[in-house]
Design a protein around this motif. Structure first.
Motif, mmCIF file in Angstrom:
data_model
loop_
_atom_site.group_PDB
_atom_site.id
_atom_site.type_symbol
_atom_site.label_atom_id
_atom_site.label_comp_id
_atom_site.label_asym_id
_atom_site.label_seq_id
_atom_site.Cartn_x
_atom_site.Cartn_y
_atom_site.Cartn_z
ATOM 1 N N VAL A 183 7.777 -4.786 3.870
ATOM 2 C CA VAL A 183 8.195 -3.591 4.618
ATOM 3 C C VAL A 183 6.992 -2.746 5.017
ATOM 4 O O VAL A 183 6.835 -2.360 6.183
ATOM 5 C CB VAL A 183 9.188 -2.762 3.784
ATOM 6 N N PHE A 184 6.121 -2.457 4.070
ATOM 7 C CA PHE A 184 4.990 -1.589 4.375
ATOM 8 C C PHE A 184 3.911 -2.313 5.178
ATOM 9 O O PHE A 184 3.117 -1.676 5.869
ATOM 10 C CB PHE A 184 4.415 -0.991 3.088
ATOM 11 N N ALA A 185 3.891 -3.645 5.100
ATOM 12 C CA ALA A 185 2.992 -4.410 5.968
ATOM 13 C C ALA A 185 3.423 -4.253 7.427
ATOM 14 O O ALA A 185 2.592 -4.076 8.325
ATOM 15 C CB ALA A 185 2.987 -5.880 5.574
ATOM 16 N N VAL A 186 4.727 -4.289 7.656
ATOM 17 C CA VAL A 186 5.247 -4.082 9.007
ATOM 18 C C VAL A 186 4.964 -2.654 9.467
ATOM 19 O O VAL A 186 4.573 -2.426 10.619
ATOM 20 C CB VAL A 186 6.766 -4.374 9.056
ATOM 21 N N ALA A 187 5.147 -1.694 8.571
ATOM 22 C CA ALA A 187 4.867 -0.303 8.920
ATOM 23 C C ALA A 187 3.392 -0.130 9.297
ATOM 24 O O ALA A 187 3.060 0.555 10.276
ATOM 25 C CB ALA A 187 5.220 0.612 7.751
ATOM 26 N N GLY A 188 2.508 -0.775 8.529
ATOM 27 C CA GLY A 188 1.087 -0.710 8.855
ATOM 28 C C GLY A 188 0.784 -1.320 10.202
ATOM 29 O O GLY A 188 -0.032 -0.799 10.975
#
Length: 214
Positions: free
Chosen positions: A182-187
């Motif tokens: 999830v946070f990889a996509v956000a980054g």
């Protein structure tokens, strides 16, 4: 991760851009009088500006955010999450933009002032046609760099419930326990927003250089 989760993260882009642009616009405007005080010949005004800039830059953004939202905003003055985020980041932006303006102003050679005065140009025309293009060109790289940093700092707005990119990513990770993806996509979303901004700034810088050279 599902497509719905990616779309939910992407749904936070408008608020991320709104907070960032609002804070930058506020800071860019407030930075002008603050810069004027900073370069003032009056020692009192100069020291006051230095103290304000140091105060704004020394306190972490999240502390300013909580101070405005949970402190002032919960008292006599009601402040919403988005407004508090824009105001908190805008105050910090004002301090940084004042220093950027001051550096650009110092970068203009004194001969430019003297030559435009010798040509009999009126003060406004001198500033508009000779000085402003040079100041803008020199301030542009630092301003864009700060804007991109501000874009990332806007993630702190999620701590008070602003539904921007980081807020949506945190919401999904709590529901799915897929924090890494999830946070990889956000980054990646932050990167995809930053790259066009950097590209546009380079084009604008080239145009300003051409105008100054004419």
């Amino acid at each position: 991760m599902t497509l719905d989760a990616v779309l939910l993260i992407a749904s936070g882009i408008p608020l991320t851009l709104a907070v960032t642009a609002g804070a930058f616009a506020l800071g860019a405007v407030l930075g002008i009088p603050l810069c004027a005080l900073r370069v003032s010949r009056s020692s009192t005004l100069h020291l006051a500006a230095v103290a304000i800039i140091m105060l704004l830059r020394s306190i972490p953004p999240i502390v300013w955010l909580f101070l405005l939202y949970f402190g002032i905003g919960s008292g006599f003055l009601r402040v919403g999450p988005v407004e508090a985020s824009v105001a908190a980041l805008g105050l910090i932006t004002a301090a940084n933009m004042a220093e950027i303006y001051r550096g650009a102003l110092r970068g203009v050679h004194s001969g430019q002032w003297e030559a435009s005065t010798a040509l009999g140009m009126k003060p406004w025309a001198r500033f508009r046609d000779v000085l402003a293009p040079q100041i803008c060109r020199m301030a542009l790289p630092s301003s864009v760099t700060f804007f991109i940093g501000l874009l990332k700092d806007s993630a702190i707005a999620s701590t008070i419930g602003v539904g921007e990119i980081a807020f949506q990513a945190n919401y999904i990770s709590r529901r799915t326990f897929e924090g890494l993806e999830v946070f990889a996509v956000a980054g990646l979303v932050y990167i995809l927003i930053s790259l066009p901004i950097a590209a546009m700034s380079r084009q604008l810088d080239s145009r300003l250089r051409e105008r100054v050279a004419q």
